[in-house]
Design a protein around this motif. Structure first.
Motif, PDB file in Angstrom:
ATOM      1  N   GLY A  62      18.796  -1.430   7.211  1.00  0.00           N
ATOM      2  CA  GLY A  62      18.155  -1.561   5.912  1.00  0.00           C
ATOM      3  C   GLY A  62      16.684  -1.208   5.957  1.00  0.00           C
ATOM      4  O   GLY A  62      16.157  -0.545   5.050  1.00  0.00           O
ATOM      5  N   LEU A  63      16.006  -1.622   7.029  1.00  0.00           N
ATOM      6  CA  LEU A  63      14.589  -1.302   7.165  1.00  0.00           C
ATOM      7  C   LEU A  63      14.392   0.198   7.359  1.00  0.00           C
ATOM      8  O   LEU A  63      13.480   0.806   6.783  1.00  0.00           O
ATOM      9  N   LEU A  64      15.252   0.816   8.159  1.00  0.00           N
ATOM     10  CA  LEU A  64      15.169   2.258   8.365  1.00  0.00           C
ATOM     11  C   LEU A  64      15.376   3.006   7.055  1.00  0.00           C
ATOM     12  O   LEU A  64      14.641   3.952   6.731  1.00  0.00           O
ATOM     13  N   ALA A  65      16.364   2.569   6.280  1.00  0.00           N
ATOM     14  CA  ALA A  65      16.645   3.221   4.995  1.00  0.00           C
ATOM     15  C   ALA A  65      15.471   3.058   4.035  1.00  0.00           C
ATOM     16  O   ALA A  65      15.126   3.997   3.297  1.00  0.00           O
ATOM     17  N   LEU A  66      14.840   1.884   4.042  1.00  0.00           N
ATOM     18  CA  LEU A  66      13.695   1.642   3.171  1.00  0.00           C
ATOM     19  C   LEU A  66      12.546   2.579   3.514  1.00  0.00           C
ATOM     20  O   LEU A  66      11.948   3.203   2.628  1.00  0.00           O
ATOM     21  N   ARG A  67      12.236   2.707   4.809  1.00  0.00           N
ATOM     22  CA  ARG A  67      11.133   3.575   5.210  1.00  0.00           C
ATOM     23  C   ARG A  67      11.419   5.028   4.832  1.00  0.00           C
ATOM     24  O   ARG A  67      10.523   5.743   4.366  1.00  0.00           O
ATOM     25  N   ARG A  68      12.638   5.476   5.038  1.00  0.00           N
ATOM     26  CA  ARG A  68      12.963   6.866   4.726  1.00  0.00           C
ATOM     27  C   ARG A  68      12.960   7.117   3.220  1.00  0.00           C
ATOM     28  O   ARG A  68      12.568   8.197   2.767  1.00  0.00           O
ATOM     29  N   LEU A 103       0.820  -1.201   0.000  1.00  0.00           N
ATOM     30  CA  LEU A 103       0.000   0.000   0.000  1.00  0.00           C
ATOM     31  C   LEU A 103       0.859   1.259   0.000  1.00  0.00           C
ATOM     32  O   LEU A 103       0.514   2.260  -0.643  1.00  0.00           O
ATOM     33  N   ALA A 104       1.982   1.211   0.717  1.00  0.00           N
ATOM     34  CA  ALA A 104       2.895   2.352   0.728  1.00  0.00           C
ATOM     35  C   ALA A 104       3.455   2.599  -0.669  1.00  0.00           C
ATOM     36  O   ALA A 104       3.535   3.744  -1.129  1.00  0.00           O
ATOM     37  N   ARG A 105       3.855   1.529  -1.349  1.00  0.00           N
ATOM     38  CA  ARG A 105       4.383   1.665  -2.718  1.00  0.00           C
ATOM     39  C   ARG A 105       3.314   2.234  -3.645  1.00  0.00           C
ATOM     40  O   ARG A 105       3.568   3.152  -4.440  1.00  0.00           O
ATOM     41  N   GLU A 106       2.085   1.696  -3.547  1.00  0.00           N
ATOM     42  CA  GLU A 106       1.018   2.140  -4.436  1.00  0.00           C
ATOM     43  C   GLU A 106       0.606   3.581  -4.162  1.00  0.00           C
ATOM     44  O   GLU A 106       0.095   4.262  -5.050  1.00  0.00           O
ATOM     45  N   SER A 107       0.808   4.051  -2.939  1.00  0.00           N
ATOM     46  CA  SER A 107       0.424   5.425  -2.613  1.00  0.00           C
ATOM     47  C   SER A 107       1.358   6.444  -3.238  1.00  0.00           C
ATOM     48  O   SER A 107       1.039   7.639  -3.266  1.00  0.00           O
ATOM     49  N   ILE A 108       2.507   6.002  -3.780  1.00  0.00           N
ATOM     50  CA  ILE A 108       3.476   6.977  -4.315  1.00  0.00           C
ATOM     51  C   ILE A 108       2.987   7.627  -5.611  1.00  0.00           C
ATOM     52  O   ILE A 108       3.092   8.880  -5.698  1.00  0.00           O
ATOM     53  N   PRO A 109       2.495   6.957  -6.662  1.00  0.00           N
ATOM     54  CA  PRO A 109       2.380   5.521  -6.883  1.00  0.00           C
ATOM     55  C   PRO A 109       3.541   4.982  -7.735  1.00  0.00           C
ATOM     56  O   PRO A 109       4.079   5.687  -8.599  1.00  0.00           O
ATOM     57  N   LEU A 132      -8.192   5.163   1.415  1.00  0.00           N
ATOM     58  CA  LEU A 132      -6.906   5.317   0.744  1.00  0.00           C
ATOM     59  C   LEU A 132      -7.053   4.998  -0.738  1.00  0.00           C
ATOM     60  O   LEU A 132      -7.564   3.953  -1.122  1.00  0.00           O
ATOM     61  N   SER A 133      -6.607   5.905  -1.570  1.00  0.00           N
ATOM     62  CA  SER A 133      -6.673   5.714  -3.012  1.00  0.00           C
ATOM     63  C   SER A 133      -5.364   5.108  -3.501  1.00  0.00           C
ATOM     64  O   SER A 133      -4.285   5.626  -3.243  1.00  0.00           O
ATOM     65  N   THR A 134      -5.453   3.949  -4.140  1.00  0.00           N
ATOM     66  CA  THR A 134      -4.267   3.286  -4.657  1.00  0.00           C
ATOM     67  C   THR A 134      -4.345   3.165  -6.166  1.00  0.00           C
ATOM     68  O   THR A 134      -5.400   3.321  -6.767  1.00  0.00           O
ATOM     69  N   LEU A 150      10.052   9.444  -1.453  1.00  0.00           N
ATOM     70  CA  LEU A 150       9.407   9.236  -2.746  1.00  0.00           C
ATOM     71  C   LEU A 150       7.946   9.673  -2.740  1.00  0.00           C
ATOM     72  O   LEU A 150       7.297   9.688  -3.791  1.00  0.00           O
ATOM     73  N   GLY A 151       7.424   9.993  -1.557  1.00  0.00           N
ATOM     74  CA  GLY A 151       6.051  10.485  -1.472  1.00  0.00           C
ATOM     75  C   GLY A 151       5.048   9.496  -0.943  1.00  0.00           C
ATOM     76  O   GLY A 151       3.832   9.695  -1.097  1.00  0.00           O
ATOM     77  N   ALA A 152       5.494   8.426  -0.286  1.00  0.00           N
ATOM     78  CA  ALA A 152       4.560   7.442   0.260  1.00  0.00           C
ATOM     79  C   ALA A 152       3.700   8.071   1.342  1.00  0.00           C
ATOM     80  O   ALA A 152       4.124   8.981   2.057  1.00  0.00           O
TER      81      ALA A 152
END
Length: 368
Positions: free
Chosen positions: A64-70, A24-30, A138-140, A75-77
């Motif tokens: 790695g997880l911290l870097a991914l979230r940031r 959902l985070a990826r799709e919210s960018i999208p 949430l719009s995806t 990117l606009g998630a």
């Protein structure tokens, strides 16, 4: 060599909820999965594995997880979606513990820390398909082919999850205070089972925990009694919760403080994790900001009829303890006044709660 069946089972579920939130985070960018793999500099299989749960986010290195979230944030998630990654991983751990129990009860995630509403929402999403309020609307981006709308567990996994929780409650009941946090939280999460078997089992809980329910005012068993009463309310029996409010909270400042402390932690006004229930026994009310708690309460998901009396009493208790709230946050106070009037109009509260809501409405309207 083929993997052990238990190993395959564990891998199939450990990261499902967090993986769904990541999608959902990826799709919210999208972004598509292919685009995400490119901008995150990983292969497509990694993206697909993380989102499906085959490669759990919890197995990533912390950095790695911290870097991914940031990176996703940059990117606009959607921020609300990203905030759910941690409770989603908590929920995955709870489900993993049910399908592949730890060797000792002290290692169980329900015995290690006090969980919050965010984790409860993730569990409800996985077992009942109820979309968390933070994700509603949430719009995806559109997807090709069929796609799941929730990280639902298979029927057999849901049954095993709830069977495990009920087993914890029954086993821990013989160990007194040793496993009280484990027992209390297992009981609460078991109330998300809406099956007839669950209703019948939950109805028997008061007979085995009568001591906790009959205590008057604040005591070390107060948190467990509150959980028993709310679990019964969730299963359709609000009477024990009404009795709990009358017996343990009315005219007892320490119990009223414990209730507000619990709301503050449950809703996120207290951000520090808690390893046990002792944080509730702080009657100074200085560990959280009253305006923040009021904001969380009024903007939380609306209470069902089974909990509306507890919700109304807690609003009244918060306003009574901090009469300066209207001056500190007039716009919020007006919003709470409107909400109290709306709940009164719905007519689903007991006489005491109606009186308390009337007081809330009067105080907040008179001073704004």
């Amino acid at each position: 060599m083929a993997a052990h069946p238990a190993t395959r089972r564990q891998r199939a579920v450990t990261g499902t909820i967090a993986g769904f939130v990541l999608r959902l985070a990826r799709e919210s960018i999208p972004l598509t999965q292919v685009q995400a793999a490119e901008v995150l500099d990983v292969d497509l299989g990694t993206i697909q594995g993380r989102e499906s749960g085959r490669r759990p986010l919890a197995a990533m290195k912390a950095g790695g997880l911290l870097a991914l979230r940031r990176r996703l944030l940059a990117l606009g998630a959607d921020r609300a979606v990203l905030a759910l990654l941690e409770p989603a991983m908590d929920a995955d751990r709870l489900i993993e513990a049910a399908l592949d129990p730890p060797s000792t009860t002290s290692l169980h995630p329900l015995a290690s820390w006090v969980h919050t509403r965010a984790t409860a929402h993730m569990i409800s999403w996985a077992v009942n398909g109820v979309t968390p309020p933070a994700l509603q609307g949430l719009s995806t981006s559109p997807r090709r082919g069929p796609a799941a709308s929730a990280p639902l567990l298979a029927a057999s996994q849901r049954a095993q999850f709830f069977h495990h929780l009920r087993g914890i409650v029954e086993a821990a009941s013989t160990r007194g205070e040793e496993d009280v946090l484990l027992r209390r939280q297992a009981l609460y999460f078991s109330s998300y089972d809406s099956s007839p078997e669950a209703r019948s089992w939950t109805a028997q809980v008061p007979t085995t925990h009568r001591g906790a329910l009959m205590t008057r005012g604040w005591s070390p068993t107060w948190p467990e009694a509150r959980t028993i009463a709310t679990a019964l309310a969730r299963q359709g029996d609000p009477e024990p919760l009404l009795a709990f409010i009358d017996r343990t909270m009315i005219n007892d400042d320490r119990a009223e403080a414990a209730n507000l402390n619990y709301w503050a932690y449950w809703l996120g006004a207290v951000t520090q994790p808690q390893a046990d229930d002792t944080f509730m026994n702080d009657y100074t009310l200085t560990s959280w900001d009253p305006v923040t708690l009021l904001r969380h309460m009024v903007r939380s998901d609306r209470q069902s009829s089974g909990f509306v009396d507890l919700y109304a009493h807690s609003l009244w208790s918060l306003v009574e303890a901090h009469r300066w709230l209207p001056q500190a946050a007039p716009t919020l106070a007006a919003e709470v006044a409107d909400l109290s009037a709306l709940i009164l109009d719905e007519g689903q509260t007991c006489s005491r709660a109606r009186h308390e809501l009337s007081v809330v409405h009067f105080v907040l309207r008179q001073q704004t």
